[in-house]
Design a protein around this motif. Structure first.
Motif, PDB file in Angstrom:
ATOM      1  N   SER A  79       1.249  -1.226   0.094  1.00  0.00           N
ATOM      2  CA  SER A  79      -0.074  -0.101  -0.294  1.00  0.00           C
ATOM      3  C   SER A  79       1.223   0.964  -0.078  1.00  0.00           C
ATOM      4  CB  SER A  79      -1.249  -0.222   1.228  1.00  0.00           C
ATOM      5  OG  SER A  79      -0.176  -0.236   2.085  1.00  0.00           O
ATOM      6  N   ASN A  80       2.120   1.437   0.374  1.00  0.00           N
ATOM      7  CA  ASN A  80       2.779   2.263   0.353  1.00  0.00           C
ATOM      8  C   ASN A  80       3.277   2.818  -1.406  1.00  0.00           C
ATOM      9  OD1 ASN A  80       2.747   2.408   2.768  1.00  0.00           O
ATOM     10  ND2 ASN A  80       4.459   0.918   2.636  1.00  0.00           N
ATOM     11  N   LEU A  81       3.319   1.876  -2.514  1.00  0.00           N
ATOM     12  CA  LEU A  81       3.212   2.917  -3.658  1.00  0.00           C
ATOM     13  C   LEU A  81       2.537   3.117  -4.421  1.00  0.00           C
ATOM     14  CD1 LEU A  81       5.288  -0.782  -4.426  1.00  0.00           C
ATOM     15  CD2 LEU A  81       6.287   1.379  -3.971  1.00  0.00           C
ATOM     16  N   PRO A  82       2.883   3.929  -5.286  1.00  0.00           N
ATOM     17  CA  PRO A  82       2.331   4.669  -6.761  1.00  0.00           C
ATOM     18  C   PRO A  82       0.818   3.428  -7.111  1.00  0.00           C
ATOM     19  CG  PRO A  82       3.923   5.411  -7.089  1.00  0.00           C
ATOM     20  CD  PRO A  82       4.685   4.229  -5.550  1.00  0.00           C
ATOM     21  N   ASP A  83      -0.341   4.192  -7.182  1.00  0.00           N
ATOM     22  CA  ASP A  83      -0.817   2.669  -8.158  1.00  0.00           C
ATOM     23  C   ASP A  83      -0.532   2.603  -9.756  1.00  0.00           C
ATOM     24  OD1 ASP A  83      -3.222   0.800  -7.983  1.00  0.00           O
ATOM     25  OD2 ASP A  83      -4.070   2.680  -8.354  1.00  0.00           O
ATOM     26  N   GLU A  84      -0.621   4.283  -9.788  1.00  0.00           N
ATOM     27  CA  GLU A  84       0.647   4.283 -11.194  1.00  0.00           C
ATOM     28  C   GLU A  84       1.655   3.218 -11.817  1.00  0.00           C
ATOM     29  OE1 GLU A  84       0.521   7.386  -9.401  1.00  0.00           O
ATOM     30  OE2 GLU A  84      -1.523   7.048  -9.985  1.00  0.00           O
ATOM     31  N   LEU A  85       1.989   3.108 -10.595  1.00  0.00           N
ATOM     32  CA  LEU A  85       2.877   2.025 -11.248  1.00  0.00           C
ATOM     33  C   LEU A  85       3.100   0.165 -10.627  1.00  0.00           C
ATOM     34  CD1 LEU A  85       6.376   4.230 -10.112  1.00  0.00           C
ATOM     35  CD2 LEU A  85       4.977   3.905 -11.852  1.00  0.00           C
ATOM     36  N   LEU A  86       1.335   0.442 -11.067  1.00  0.00           N
ATOM     37  CA  LEU A  86       1.613  -1.113 -10.572  1.00  0.00           C
ATOM     38  C   LEU A  86       0.538  -1.983 -11.460  1.00  0.00           C
ATOM     39  CD1 LEU A  86       0.492  -0.671  -7.180  1.00  0.00           C
ATOM     40  CD2 LEU A  86       2.770  -0.736  -7.173  1.00  0.00           C
ATOM     41  N   ALA A  87       0.464  -1.343 -12.629  1.00  0.00           N
ATOM     42  CA  ALA A  87      -0.092  -2.168 -13.339  1.00  0.00           C
ATOM     43  C   ALA A  87       0.097  -3.995 -13.590  1.00  0.00           C
ATOM     44  CB  ALA A  87      -0.651  -0.944 -14.797  1.00  0.00           C
ATOM     45  N   ASP A  88       1.158  -3.252 -14.061  1.00  0.00           N
ATOM     46  CA  ASP A  88       2.060  -5.064 -14.508  1.00  0.00           C
ATOM     47  C   ASP A  88       1.758  -5.660 -13.341  1.00  0.00           C
ATOM     48  OD1 ASP A  88       2.273  -3.236 -17.033  1.00  0.00           O
ATOM     49  OD2 ASP A  88       4.839  -4.138 -17.107  1.00  0.00           O
ATOM     50  N   ALA A  89       2.434  -5.673 -12.778  1.00  0.00           N
ATOM     51  CA  ALA A  89       2.136  -6.345 -11.094  1.00  0.00           C
ATOM     52  C   ALA A  89       0.767  -6.712 -10.957  1.00  0.00           C
ATOM     53  CB  ALA A  89       3.219  -5.031  -9.942  1.00  0.00           C
ATOM     54  N   LYS A  90      -0.376  -5.849 -11.110  1.00  0.00           N
ATOM     55  CA  LYS A  90      -1.499  -6.287 -10.837  1.00  0.00           C
ATOM     56  C   LYS A  90      -1.558  -7.393 -12.833  1.00  0.00           C
ATOM     57  CE  LYS A  90      -3.607  -2.556  -9.093  1.00  0.00           C
ATOM     58  NZ  LYS A  90      -4.282  -1.350  -9.097  1.00  0.00           N
ATOM     59  N   GLN A  91      -1.836  -7.140 -13.856  1.00  0.00           N
ATOM     60  CA  GLN A  91      -1.751  -8.338 -14.640  1.00  0.00           C
ATOM     61  C   GLN A  91      -0.512  -8.783 -14.158  1.00  0.00           C
ATOM     62  OE1 GLN A  91      -0.002  -6.510 -18.454  1.00  0.00           O
ATOM     63  NE2 GLN A  91      -0.009  -7.768 -19.650  1.00  0.00           N
ATOM     64  N   VAL A  92       0.434  -9.489 -13.786  1.00  0.00           N
ATOM     65  CA  VAL A  92       0.995 -10.699 -13.150  1.00  0.00           C
ATOM     66  C   VAL A  92      -0.088 -11.726 -12.557  1.00  0.00           C
ATOM     67  CG1 VAL A  92       3.095 -11.910 -11.517  1.00  0.00           C
ATOM     68  CG2 VAL A  92       3.004 -10.120 -13.185  1.00  0.00           C
ATOM     69  N   ARG A  93      -0.846 -10.817 -11.153  1.00  0.00           N
ATOM     70  CA  ARG A  93      -0.995 -11.716 -10.583  1.00  0.00           C
ATOM     71  C   ARG A  93      -2.577 -12.287 -11.139  1.00  0.00           C
ATOM     72  NH1 ARG A  93      -5.221  -8.178  -5.611  1.00  0.00           N
ATOM     73  NH2 ARG A  93      -5.950 -10.333  -4.685  1.00  0.00           N
ATOM     74  N   ILE A 101      -1.392 -20.530 -10.369  1.00  0.00           N
ATOM     75  CA  ILE A 101       0.173 -19.888 -10.020  1.00  0.00           C
ATOM     76  C   ILE A 101      -0.202 -19.267  -8.448  1.00  0.00           C
ATOM     77  CG2 ILE A 101       2.297 -19.403 -10.102  1.00  0.00           C
ATOM     78  CD1 ILE A 101       1.198 -19.729 -13.261  1.00  0.00           C
ATOM     79  N   ASP A 102      -0.294 -19.911  -7.157  1.00  0.00           N
ATOM     80  CA  ASP A 102      -0.403 -19.608  -6.137  1.00  0.00           C
ATOM     81  C   ASP A 102       1.154 -17.795  -6.342  1.00  0.00           C
ATOM     82  OD1 ASP A 102      -2.423 -20.781  -5.770  1.00  0.00           O
ATOM     83  OD2 ASP A 102      -1.091 -22.167  -4.398  1.00  0.00           O
ATOM     84  N   GLU A 103       2.431 -18.520  -6.821  1.00  0.00           N
ATOM     85  CA  GLU A 103       3.149 -17.834  -5.787  1.00  0.00           C
ATOM     86  C   GLU A 103       2.904 -15.930  -6.641  1.00  0.00           C
ATOM     87  OE1 GLU A 103       7.231 -19.690  -7.442  1.00  0.00           O
ATOM     88  OE2 GLU A 103       6.994 -19.235  -8.899  1.00  0.00           O
ATOM     89  N   LEU A 104       2.321 -16.387  -7.967  1.00  0.00           N
ATOM     90  CA  LEU A 104       2.221 -15.023  -8.828  1.00  0.00           C
ATOM     91  C   LEU A 104       1.060 -14.251  -8.074  1.00  0.00           C
ATOM     92  CD1 LEU A 104       2.976 -15.900 -12.670  1.00  0.00           C
ATOM     93  CD2 LEU A 104       4.181 -15.274 -10.915  1.00  0.00           C
ATOM     94  N   ALA A 105      -0.061 -15.069  -7.384  1.00  0.00           N
ATOM     95  CA  ALA A 105      -0.743 -14.832  -7.267  1.00  0.00           C
ATOM     96  C   ALA A 105      -1.408 -14.638  -5.808  1.00  0.00           C
ATOM     97  CB  ALA A 105      -2.340 -15.587  -7.294  1.00  0.00           C
ATOM     98  N   GLN A 106      -0.621 -14.802  -4.975  1.00  0.00           N
ATOM     99  CA  GLN A 106      -0.812 -13.897  -3.458  1.00  0.00           C
ATOM    100  C   GLN A 106      -0.140 -13.188  -2.768  1.00  0.00           C
ATOM    101  OE1 GLN A 106      -0.078 -17.846  -1.536  1.00  0.00           O
ATOM    102  NE2 GLN A 106      -1.946 -18.714  -1.817  1.00  0.00           N
ATOM    103  N   ALA A 107       0.103 -12.483  -2.170  1.00  0.00           N
ATOM    104  CA  ALA A 107       0.819 -11.247  -1.919  1.00  0.00           C
ATOM    105  C   ALA A 107       2.358 -11.589  -1.745  1.00  0.00           C
ATOM    106  CB  ALA A 107       0.496 -10.690  -0.757  1.00  0.00           C
ATOM    107  N   TYR A 108       2.371 -12.025  -0.935  1.00  0.00           N
ATOM    108  CA  TYR A 108       3.529 -12.999  -0.226  1.00  0.00           C
ATOM    109  C   TYR A 108       4.455 -14.531  -0.801  1.00  0.00           C
ATOM    110  CZ  TYR A 108       3.618  -9.197   3.407  1.00  0.00           C
ATOM    111  OH  TYR A 108       3.141  -7.963   3.840  1.00  0.00           O
ATOM    112  N   VAL A 109       5.558 -14.279  -1.270  1.00  0.00           N
ATOM    113  CA  VAL A 109       6.316 -15.282  -1.449  1.00  0.00           C
ATOM    114  C   VAL A 109       7.067 -15.847  -0.407  1.00  0.00           C
ATOM    115  CG1 VAL A 109       7.759 -16.488  -3.443  1.00  0.00           C
ATOM    116  CG2 VAL A 109       5.922 -15.391  -3.897  1.00  0.00           C
ATOM    117  N   VAL A 110       7.300 -16.824   0.324  1.00  0.00           N
ATOM    118  CA  VAL A 110       8.557 -17.000   1.144  1.00  0.00           C
ATOM    119  C   VAL A 110       9.881 -17.431   0.382  1.00  0.00           C
ATOM    120  CG1 VAL A 110       8.942 -19.030   3.010  1.00  0.00           C
ATOM    121  CG2 VAL A 110       6.264 -17.733   2.656  1.00  0.00           C
TER     122      VAL A 110
END
Length: 167
Positions: A79-93, A101-110
């Motif tokens: 939530s600390n990052l600007p939404d304008e720079l998250l479009a590609d990460a959201k596409q990966v999700r 693919i859990d590691e692409l869809a879940q917030a954290y990867v251990v």
């Protein structure tokens, strides 16, 4: 459960990222500039020498690794990052959700292999492949880990590229 094809797909994505980053090093000397700065308000990564910007990259944020937590956090979940720079990460999700693919869809990867940097590059490689980016860059973080930036485009800051070589 992760699809059978994902392991090979991920390995290919990493190979593609390695080749793309090698090309960026050859053509734009990435990794050799004495200074770099990123601006998350403008979405730019700047490489410079002696106070003069030489190379400008348009970026999206992939995610970050934390040595304290021992994990990767996708940019879309920070939530600390600007939404304008998250479009590609959201596409990966979305890709991860659609393909199970859990590691692409879940917030954290251990980090199960005890190699956070490799995990960061692997997941950045997946994002570069899904979003057809030109490469990725890792910025070390003060307390350990790194911020992984995906490069959408790259250009010389001026026509003086012949005279502007990193130290």
């Amino acid at each position: 459960m992760t699809p059978e094809w994902y392991s090979n797909w991920c390995a290919e994505a990493f190979e593609q990222l390695t080749a793309k980053n090698a090309r960026l090093e050859k053509d734009f000397h990435l990794g050799h500039w004495p200074r770099y700065d990123y601006d998350l308000t403008t979405g730019k990564l700047l490489f410079s020498q002696e106070g003069k910007v030489a190379v400008v990259a348009e970026i999206q944020i992939a995610g970050s690794t934390s040595t304290m937590a021992g994990n990767w956090l996708w940019a879309w979940a920070n939530s600390n990052l600007p939404d304008e720079l998250l479009a590609d990460a959201k596409q990966v999700r979305s890709f991860g959700e659609q393909n199970g693919i859990d590691e692409l869809a879940q917030a954290y990867v251990v980090d199960t292999d005890d190699d956070l940097e490799a995990l960061g590059w692997e997941l950045s490689g997946a994002m570069v492949r899904i979003c057809d980016a030109v490469g990725a860059y890792r910025s070390p973080r003060g307390k350990g880990g790194g911020l992984y930036l995906v490069i959408k485009s790259l250009s010389w800051a001026s026509d003086k590229r012949d005279h502007c070589q990193p130290c």
